[in-house]
Design a protein around this motif. Structure first.
Motif, short mmCIF file in Angstrom:
data_model
loop_
_atom_site.label_atom_id
_atom_site.label_comp_id
_atom_site.label_asym_id
_atom_site.label_seq_id
_atom_site.Cartn_x
_atom_site.Cartn_y
_atom_site.Cartn_z
N UNK A 5 -12.93 22.21 -26.87
CA UNK A 5 -13.65 21.55 -25.79
C UNK A 5 -12.92 20.26 -25.40
N UNK A 6 -12.83 20.07 -24.09
CA UNK A 6 -12.19 18.88 -23.52
C UNK A 6 -13.12 18.29 -22.46
N UNK A 7 -12.81 17.07 -22.05
CA UNK A 7 -13.51 16.52 -20.89
C UNK A 7 -12.93 17.09 -19.61
N UNK A 8 -11.60 17.19 -19.57
CA UNK A 8 -10.89 17.65 -18.38
C UNK A 8 -9.80 18.63 -18.79
N UNK A 9 -9.68 19.70 -18.03
CA UNK A 9 -8.59 20.66 -18.21
C UNK A 9 -7.79 20.70 -16.92
N UNK A 10 -6.49 20.44 -17.02
CA UNK A 10 -5.60 20.50 -15.87
C UNK A 10 -4.70 21.72 -16.03
N UNK A 11 -4.71 22.61 -15.03
CA UNK A 11 -3.85 23.79 -15.05
C UNK A 11 -2.64 23.51 -14.17
N UNK A 12 -1.46 23.47 -14.79
CA UNK A 12 -0.23 23.16 -14.07
C UNK A 12 0.38 21.89 -14.58
N UNK A 13 1.52 22.01 -15.31
CA UNK A 13 2.10 20.86 -15.98
C UNK A 13 3.28 20.25 -15.27
N UNK A 14 3.34 20.40 -13.93
CA UNK A 14 4.37 19.71 -13.16
C UNK A 14 4.00 18.26 -12.93
N UNK A 15 4.77 17.56 -12.08
CA UNK A 15 4.49 16.14 -11.84
C UNK A 15 3.07 15.88 -11.34
N UNK A 16 2.54 16.79 -10.53
CA UNK A 16 1.19 16.61 -9.99
C UNK A 16 0.16 16.72 -11.11
N UNK A 42 8.22 22.62 -11.32
CA UNK A 42 9.24 22.99 -10.34
C UNK A 42 10.13 21.81 -9.97
N UNK A 43 9.54 20.66 -9.73
CA UNK A 43 10.30 19.50 -9.27
C UNK A 43 11.37 19.10 -10.28
N UNK A 44 11.04 19.11 -11.54
CA UNK A 44 11.96 18.63 -12.57
C UNK A 44 13.11 19.59 -12.82
N UNK A 45 12.88 20.88 -12.67
CA UNK A 45 13.86 21.86 -13.12
C UNK A 45 14.48 22.70 -12.01
N UNK A 135 -9.01 21.00 -13.17
CA UNK A 135 -8.13 20.64 -12.06
C UNK A 135 -7.02 21.68 -11.93
N UNK A 136 -6.85 22.23 -10.74
CA UNK A 136 -5.78 23.20 -10.49
C UNK A 136 -4.63 22.46 -9.80
N UNK A 137 -3.47 22.48 -10.46
CA UNK A 137 -2.28 21.81 -9.92
C UNK A 137 -1.07 22.72 -10.14
N UNK A 138 -1.20 23.96 -9.70
CA UNK A 138 -0.19 24.98 -9.99
C UNK A 138 0.92 25.05 -8.95
N UNK A 139 0.86 24.19 -7.93
CA UNK A 139 1.97 24.10 -6.99
C UNK A 139 2.03 25.24 -6.00
N UNK A 307 -0.26 18.53 1.94
CA UNK A 307 1.01 17.83 2.17
C UNK A 307 1.96 18.25 1.06
N UNK A 308 2.68 19.35 1.25
CA UNK A 308 3.44 19.97 0.16
C UNK A 308 4.72 19.21 -0.19
N UNK A 309 4.55 18.02 -0.74
CA UNK A 309 5.65 17.18 -1.17
C UNK A 309 5.29 16.60 -2.53
N UNK A 310 6.27 16.48 -3.41
CA UNK A 310 5.98 16.02 -4.76
C UNK A 310 5.30 14.65 -4.77
N UNK A 311 5.84 13.71 -4.01
CA UNK A 311 5.26 12.37 -4.04
C UNK A 311 3.84 12.36 -3.50
N UNK A 312 3.58 13.19 -2.49
CA UNK A 312 2.24 13.22 -1.93
C UNK A 312 1.27 13.94 -2.87
#
Length: 460
Positions: A5-16, A42-45, A135-139, A307-312
């Motif tokens: 059990x967690x408080x938050x689960x984030x799916x997607x381990x990229x910069x976002x 994706x951004x890193x590799x 949180x879904x951050x799968x890019x 806004x499909x940009x890493x910084x955004x």
């Protein structure tokens, strides 16, 4: 099956995902970060870092050639360029990213995460539950065109283009967007014979019209052959590589084919259909990142289509993390829990030579939004640019909302203009009036003098 059990689960381990998880972990919430491939994403590799590592040496060589008195050769050391690129990707080893996550108080979980119930994510034989949010951050993933023969022919996506171990003898690039033009130029400068095939009448068609024209000039100067207004009709495998047939019957043969025809949100195989979200479509989120109709589900980055940009995406992720910590509901714009800038203040750089730096709205977009606009265009021809490089060639555009007398869009094209972009971004985000901007005196002699010339041309 095991459970945790967690408080938050984030799916997607990229910069976002890292930014969202870092925000909630720093706020004291037990946070899991789930990644199916490499932590760092994706951004890193395969995107931002390796692509810019491939491009930068060519920019330095071109800059040196424009400066009399600087001893310079005519070619890059391709092996050294590729080795440096590989250093930036840590040779595709993510152990450093895992260590960062653990040091930030995040629990990394390796495997494909699937949402299998309310606040429930299954990763292999582990079932994770979230007390607060998922949180879904799968890019995003490449969008593959329905081109006859493509499924039977080995071809590159952006991943192969940025991770190749040697310079191809020849390369045909299908698509004139950012990935297409950047990779066409990178490999051309490294010694490949490159052909760029685009369906529009110029590359980078979504930018101001002069942008694509100047970038096309730069590509041709580096030896890239460009077919504009060209539709690919089929592709086949031939001896020595691939053959791309265009609508007019022209055949282009190359060792490799790079398909760079856009990307789509990576929302397939995540279990989102159970919550009314169509696979392959963007997550419908509000400015806090909360998914419409699903109180505990958030999205940020490319997966939202905003806004499909890493910084955004990282900016949106910070808003998501803050919103979860504050349990924000309908917060005020321009506060830390909302990604307000996504709507009309997005900065972007295209790392070609010449560079493209843009923020806000194009002139056409501003008019379509109902704004009364005045457009100011100038060649970048100031003392600073003349000193920066012999034969400096560039353009600038300023789009002004005449009712508010504020900037709503700025575009620069030219050598090293990316370093001027943040000033333009601040002006757009801050709604700085042209009258106040007049008092922001540009240092002499720098390329930033163009700001003064733009304002003078506007009428101040």
């Amino acid at each position: 099956m095991t459970s945790d059990e967690f408080d938050v689960i984030v799916i997607g381990g990229g910069p976002v995902g890292e930014n969202a998880a870092g925000r909630t972990a720093a706020g004291g919430l037990r946070t899991a970060l789930v990644e199916a491939e490499l932590f760092g994403g994706e951004c890193s590799y395969w995107a931002c870092m390796p692509s810019k590592a491939l491009l930068r040496p060519g920019h330095v060589l071109a800059a040196a050639k424009r400066m009399p008195g600087v001893p310079v050769g005519d070619r890059l050391d391709a092996a050294a360029v590729l080795e440096r690129r590989t250093r930036f990707t840590s040779d595709w080893d993510d152990s450093g990213q895992v260590q960062w996550a653990e040091g930030a108080g995040i629990v990394p979980v390796r495997g494909r995460g699937v949402i299998t119930g309310e606040r429930e994510v299954t990763v292999g034989d582990r079932v994770l539950t979230a007390r607060r949010a998922v949180v879904v951050a799968t890019g995003s993933v490449p969008r593959v065109p329905s081109l006859p023969g493509l499924s039977d022919v080995p071809h590159w996506s952006s991943r192969e283009a940025t991770s190749a171990k040697e310079v191809p003898a020849s390369l045909v690039v299908l698509g004139g967007g950012v990935v297409g033009v950047e990779m066409a130029q990178a490999w051309a400068v490294l010694g490949a014979e490159v052909t760029l095939v685009i369906s529009q009448d110029r590359p980078l068609a979504k930018f101001e019209d002069f942008v694509g024209d100047l970038v096309a000039d730069g590509l041709r100067a580096d030896g890239v052959t460009i077919h504009t207004g060209a539709k690919a009709s089929s592709v086949s495998e031939v001896d020595g590589g691939v053959e791309l047939t265009l609508g007019d019957g022209t055949k282009v043969v190359a060792e490799h084919l790079l398909v760079a025809t856009g990307r789509e949100p990576a929302t397939r195989d995540l279990g989102l259909e159970a919550f009314g979200i169509e696979a392959g479509k963007a997550l419908p989120v509000d400015d806090t990142g909360r998914v419409s109709g699903v109180d505990w589900l958030y999205g940020c980055g490319d997966v939202t289509g905003r806004a499909p940009l890493t910084h955004q995406g990282k900016y949106a992720a910070r808003a998501v993390g803050s919103a979860i910590l504050a349990d924000a509901r309908d917060p005020e714009p321009w506060t830390v829990t909302v990604a307000t800038a996504d709507h009309a203040a997005v900065p972007q750089v295209v790392f070609t030579d010449p560079e493209v730096a843009f923020v806000g709205r194009t002139a056409d977009q501003a008019r379509a939004a109902g704004l009364t606009v005045k457009v100011v265009d100038l060649d970048i021809a100031v003392a600073g640019s003349s000193l920066h490089a012999d034969g400096y060639k560039g353009k600038a555009r300023m789009v002004v909302d005449e009712d508010k007398r504020t900037l709503v869009g700025v575009t620069f094209v030219g050598q090293d203009v990316a370093e001027m972009l943040h000033a333009a971004t601040i002006a757009v985000v801050g709604e700085v009036t042209v009258d106040r901007l007049w008092h922001a005196v540009p240092a002499y002699p720098t390329i930033s003098e163009v700001w003064l010339r733009l304002l003078e041309s506007y009428g101040l």
